[in-house]
Design a protein around this motif. Structure first.
Motif, PDB file in Angstrom:
ATOM      1  N   TYR A 114     -12.057 -21.489 -38.783  1.00 41.63           N
ATOM      2  CA  TYR A 114     -10.590 -21.558 -38.818  1.00 41.63           C
ATOM      3  C   TYR A 114      -9.924 -20.188 -38.639  1.00 41.63           C
ATOM      4  N   ASP A 115     -10.337 -19.468 -37.622  1.00 40.24           N
ATOM      5  CA  ASP A 115      -9.751 -18.166 -37.312  1.00 40.24           C
ATOM      6  C   ASP A 115      -8.662 -18.359 -36.245  1.00 40.24           C
ATOM      7  N   VAL A 116      -7.438 -18.584 -36.699  1.00 41.79           N
ATOM      8  CA  VAL A 116      -6.342 -18.897 -35.775  1.00 41.79           C
ATOM      9  C   VAL A 116      -6.010 -17.706 -34.876  1.00 41.79           C
ATOM     10  N   ARG A 117      -6.147 -16.495 -35.439  1.00 39.33           N
ATOM     11  CA  ARG A 117      -5.875 -15.305 -34.635  1.00 39.33           C
ATOM     12  C   ARG A 117      -6.898 -15.203 -33.499  1.00 39.33           C
TER      13      ARG A 117
ATOM     14  N   ILE B  11      -9.391 -21.056 -13.278  1.00 43.55           N
ATOM     15  CA  ILE B  11      -8.405 -22.086 -13.601  1.00 43.55           C
ATOM     16  C   ILE B  11      -8.514 -22.381 -15.100  1.00 43.55           C
ATOM     17  N   PRO B  12      -7.455 -22.103 -15.878  1.00 41.67           N
ATOM     18  CA  PRO B  12      -7.547 -22.379 -17.315  1.00 41.67           C
ATOM     19  C   PRO B  12      -7.517 -23.876 -17.601  1.00 41.67           C
ATOM     20  N   CYS B  13      -8.259 -24.279 -18.625  1.00 42.02           N
ATOM     21  CA  CYS B  13      -8.295 -25.687 -19.022  1.00 42.02           C
ATOM     22  C   CYS B  13      -8.185 -25.756 -20.543  1.00 42.02           C
ATOM     23  N   VAL B  14      -7.162 -26.461 -21.023  1.00 43.39           N
ATOM     24  CA  VAL B  14      -6.887 -26.563 -22.458  1.00 43.39           C
ATOM     25  C   VAL B  14      -7.245 -27.970 -22.930  1.00 43.39           C
ATOM     26  N   TYR B  15      -8.032 -28.057 -23.978  1.00 44.67           N
ATOM     27  CA  TYR B  15      -8.381 -29.360 -24.566  1.00 44.67           C
ATOM     28  C   TYR B  15      -7.220 -29.823 -25.445  1.00 44.67           C
ATOM     29  N   TYR B  16      -6.801 -31.076 -25.264  1.00 43.30           N
ATOM     30  CA  TYR B  16      -5.655 -31.602 -26.025  1.00 43.30           C
ATOM     31  C   TYR B  16      -5.857 -31.333 -27.524  1.00 43.30           C
TER      32      TYR B  16
ATOM     33  N   LEU C  14      -2.113 -27.710 -31.299  1.00 40.18           N
ATOM     34  CA  LEU C  14      -1.694 -28.098 -32.652  1.00 40.18           C
ATOM     35  C   LEU C  14      -2.724 -27.653 -33.692  1.00 40.18           C
ATOM     36  N   ASP C  15      -3.568 -26.699 -33.310  1.00 42.97           N
ATOM     37  CA  ASP C  15      -4.575 -26.157 -34.238  1.00 42.97           C
ATOM     38  C   ASP C  15      -5.539 -27.217 -34.762  1.00 42.97           C
ATOM     39  N   PHE C  16      -5.885 -28.202 -33.934  1.00 36.93           N
ATOM     40  CA  PHE C  16      -6.908 -29.165 -34.342  1.00 36.93           C
ATOM     41  C   PHE C  16      -8.215 -28.400 -34.586  1.00 36.93           C
TER      42      PHE C  16
ATOM     43  N   ASN D  66     -14.233 -34.090 -33.228  1.00 36.84           N
ATOM     44  CA  ASN D  66     -13.404 -33.233 -32.379  1.00 36.84           C
ATOM     45  C   ASN D  66     -12.517 -34.053 -31.434  1.00 36.84           C
ATOM     46  N   ARG D  67     -12.372 -35.345 -31.716  1.00 33.06           N
ATOM     47  CA  ARG D  67     -11.599 -36.221 -30.823  1.00 33.06           C
ATOM     48  C   ARG D  67     -10.490 -36.884 -31.621  1.00 33.06           C
ATOM     49  N   GLU D  68      -9.671 -36.056 -32.246  1.00 28.07           N
ATOM     50  CA  GLU D  68      -8.654 -36.505 -33.181  1.00 28.07           C
ATOM     51  C   GLU D  68      -7.548 -37.313 -32.496  1.00 28.07           C
ATOM     52  N   VAL D  69      -6.897 -38.147 -33.294  1.00 27.45           N
ATOM     53  CA  VAL D  69      -5.723 -38.888 -32.814  1.00 27.45           C
ATOM     54  C   VAL D  69      -4.527 -37.942 -32.836  1.00 27.45           C
ATOM     55  N   LEU D  70      -3.929 -37.715 -31.671  1.00 20.87           N
ATOM     56  CA  LEU D  70      -2.842 -36.725 -31.613  1.00 20.87           C
ATOM     57  C   LEU D  70      -1.509 -37.295 -32.056  1.00 20.87           C
ATOM     58  N   TRP D  71      -1.283 -38.591 -31.761  1.00 21.08           N
ATOM     59  CA  TRP D  71       0.068 -39.091 -31.991  1.00 21.08           C
ATOM     60  C   TRP D  71       0.470 -39.116 -33.468  1.00 21.08           C
TER      61      TRP D  71
END
Ligand SMILES: [Ca+2]
Ligand SMILES: [Ca+2]
Ligand SMILES: [Ca+2]
Length: 603
Positions: A428-431, A446-451, A455-457, A465-470
């Protein structure tokens, strides 16, 4: 930064018209009418990919929520294409531009109390996954995405299908747990007929008299869980599969290529011409039906190179004839071997691959381990990896491909659905996360961001690692969300960051105990960016601010050039010394993106 106003479903039409079309409402083709295909992409390096697990992002239609069990992460949660379409405002505000969505075709729904919510257990390539919506919903999604200037990539698996047949080892016609070794003194072995171990001869059948040759492959009909003989055509026949059982040793090339993928996922005989053409036809059908902009290819290292050498040019040719040029093909080989990754980008194969070696050797070894000096590797590890890029990856654009050499268009990612999330990996190192993101948005590729990253999942291994986002309510105010939005804006504003070549200017050999610990610097200039220039200076240390030794690090910008950190534009500019060096100090776990004052754009 300006905030994009939210716009709800009722008003989106008007908004989109004003923003993108100039006339009329979005015209979603009816079921019977295919969309008119066209190219929406100029240069794939201008894109920022956002990976969405459809079942987990947003539930826009409760009418398709069959077999949903809210809560358990290995079960369907109810997300769908409509949900994603309903939240394109959130995605636009984040600044990402290309959606990589989980596979769209129908799956075997469930196996051993785990569901196919991820989409990787294909059963019928001619049908869409009814959990996610129908063709009208999929077309509506891609049309709305395109109207906003964004793109959608189809996720495709050619290596295997789901658990569509069993090996009838005891030849009783039923799928059961085959028991062997029941004679006195012998060890009793229990083998599930859906998932027996690898056997190069083919999984063997047994009778009371002994081994009886290859076990019959029996396709199953269980419509309740969508387990039925696969479609189309040859995929419903035993000759379309290797039938050798599950890989038990991934280091064994033969097993890796011809074995069933763990979970009993049935390995396709991809060397059979009819299998090849069936796969190409089936997956391109959905491109033509839904107007996708590229393919993300799963498990490429388990398929022979000759397949990709046939598949890639044929797909490009088919797409070119349908006015879809610049159609990207990028592949996933979950492997740390840089030369192996690069082998799929040689002439005639793919435009790009996920840069998995960087995931391990940079995002894990240098960034995520910043809190543990015993584990953390020095910044020189980044330089060492990058120095092999042009040896390992294709340096010429693929013919009729994306027009950019694979070595310059690798898909960079911090984490994904198959890896523990960065925050889990880093304790949990947010920095560290935000620093890693800055690095990724400033580097070549090409950058790729995992959903959920925004939101700091912090979920660990699959399926955590496949949390419900809504459930979060789609907040856009959080610091990481704003950080990604800023990085996306900066990357879009500076040609150097998107299209410049890379020169490493500094790479510290230590993680502590010296003024330069954790320091890494690279320039992005030249190449397709011409005279545009950016100097990126990273400090991966979480123990100290770091500086290059006096008088500074040598840089390519001319003496006297004032350089402004575009992430902190109010700071005093740094000026290149008369001897061509730059004195620069970078705070703990942060990064400066320095641009000549006369190239800074206002936004
Ligand atoms: Ca739903
Ligand atoms: Ca049996
Ligand atoms: Ca295979």
């Amino acid at each position: 930064m300006s905030r994009t106003p939210h716009f709800g479903l009722a008003t989106r039409c008007t908004f989109v018209v004003a923003a993108a079309l100039g006339a009329g409402c979005i015209d979603v083709p009816a079921e019977s009418k295919r969309p008119r295909l066209q190219t929406y992409v100029d240069d794939w390096r201008n894109e920022i990919i956002y990976q969405v697990l459809i079942d987990r992002f947003a539930n826009g239609d409760v009418n398709n929520d069959f077999h949903v069990q809210a809560g358990p992460p290995a079960r369907y949660q109810g997300g769908d294409w409509k949900g994603l379409e309903d939240h394109l405002d959130y995605i636009r505000e984040l600044g990402v531009t290309t959606l990589w969505i989980s596979p769209v075709v129908r799956n075997v729904d469930t196996d051993a109390d785990v569901d196919a919510y991820h989409g990787y257990w294909a059963q019928d390539l001619t049908a869409l996954n009814p959990h996610f919506g129908d063709l009208a919903a999929l077309r509506s999604l891609t049309e709305h995405v395109h109207a906003l200037g964004m793109k959608v990539v189809e996720d495709v698996v050619v290596n295997h299908l789901g658990q569509v047949f069993f090996y009838d080892m005891n030849m009783n016609g039923k799928p059961d747990i085959y028991t062997s070794g029941t004679r006195p003194g012998s060890r009793v072995m229990r083998t599930p007929e859906f998932d027996p171990d690898f056997d190069l001869r083919g999984v063997q059948a047994q009778t009371p008299l002994g081994i009886a040759g290859r076990a019959p492959l029996i396709f199953v009909r269980d419509p309740e869980i969508s387990r039925e003989p696969p479609k189309p055509g040859i995929l419903g026949e035993a000759r379309a599969y290797h039938g050798l059982g599950r890989i038990t040793n991934f280091d064994d090339e033969t097993q890796s290529r011809y074995g069933d993928f763990p979970g009993g996922l049935k390995d396709l005989a991809t060397e059979v011409p009819e299998v090849r053409s069936t796969l190409i036809d089936a997956y391109l059908h959905w491109v033509e039906e839904a107007n996708f902009d590229g393919l993300r290819l799963d498990t490429i290292k388990h398929v022979e190179h000759e397949f990709w050498q046939v598949f890639s040019p044929e797909v490009r040719e088919r797409m070119r004839l349908r006015n879809k040029t610049n159609f990207i093909l990028f592949g996933e080989a979950l492997d740390g071997r840089d030369d192996l990754l690069g082998s799929y980008t040689q002439p005639g194969e793919l435009d790009s691959v996920f840069y998995f070696s960087q995931h391990f050797r940079v995002f894990h070894d240098v960034f995520a381990t910043a809190g543990d000096l015993k584990q953390q590797k020095p910044a020189s590890a980044i330089a060492a990896l990058w120095s092999e890029k042009s040896d390992h990856y294709g340096t010429l654009p693929q013919r009729d491909g994306i027009g950019v050499a694979p070595a310059k268009a690798l898909v960079n990612f911090i984490d994904n659905h198959d890896r523990p999330r960065f925050l889990y990996d880093s304790n949990y190192d947010v920095r560290a996360l935000r620093n890693a993101l800055t690095f990724m948005f400033a580097e070549e590729g090409i950058p790729c961001v995992y959903y959920g990253t925004e939101l700091d999942f912090y979920g660990g291994n699959d399926p955590a690692n496949r949390e419900v986002l809504w459930k979060t309510g789609f907040p856009t105010e959080g610091e990481t969300f704003r950080h990604i939005a800023t990085l996306a804006r900066v990357r879009k504003s500076y040609d150097a960051l998107r299209r410049g070549d890379t020169v490493v200017r500094y790479a510290s050999n230590v993680t502590s105990g010296a003024p330069d610990a954790g320091l890494f610097a690279f320039e992005r200039t030249g190449g397709d960016a011409g005279g545009a220039y950016a100097l990126v200076v990273v400090n991966a240390s979480n123990g100290q601010e770091s500086s290059a030794p006096s008088p500074g690090m040598p840089v390519g910008a001319p003496p006297g050039t004032p350089l402004i950190d575009v992430l902190e534009p109010d700071h005093v500019p740094l000026v290149v010394n008369g001897d061509g060096t730059l004195a620069v100090t970078v705070p703990i776990q942060s990064t400066k993106i320095l641009v000549p004052a006369d190239q800074v754009v206002a936004n």
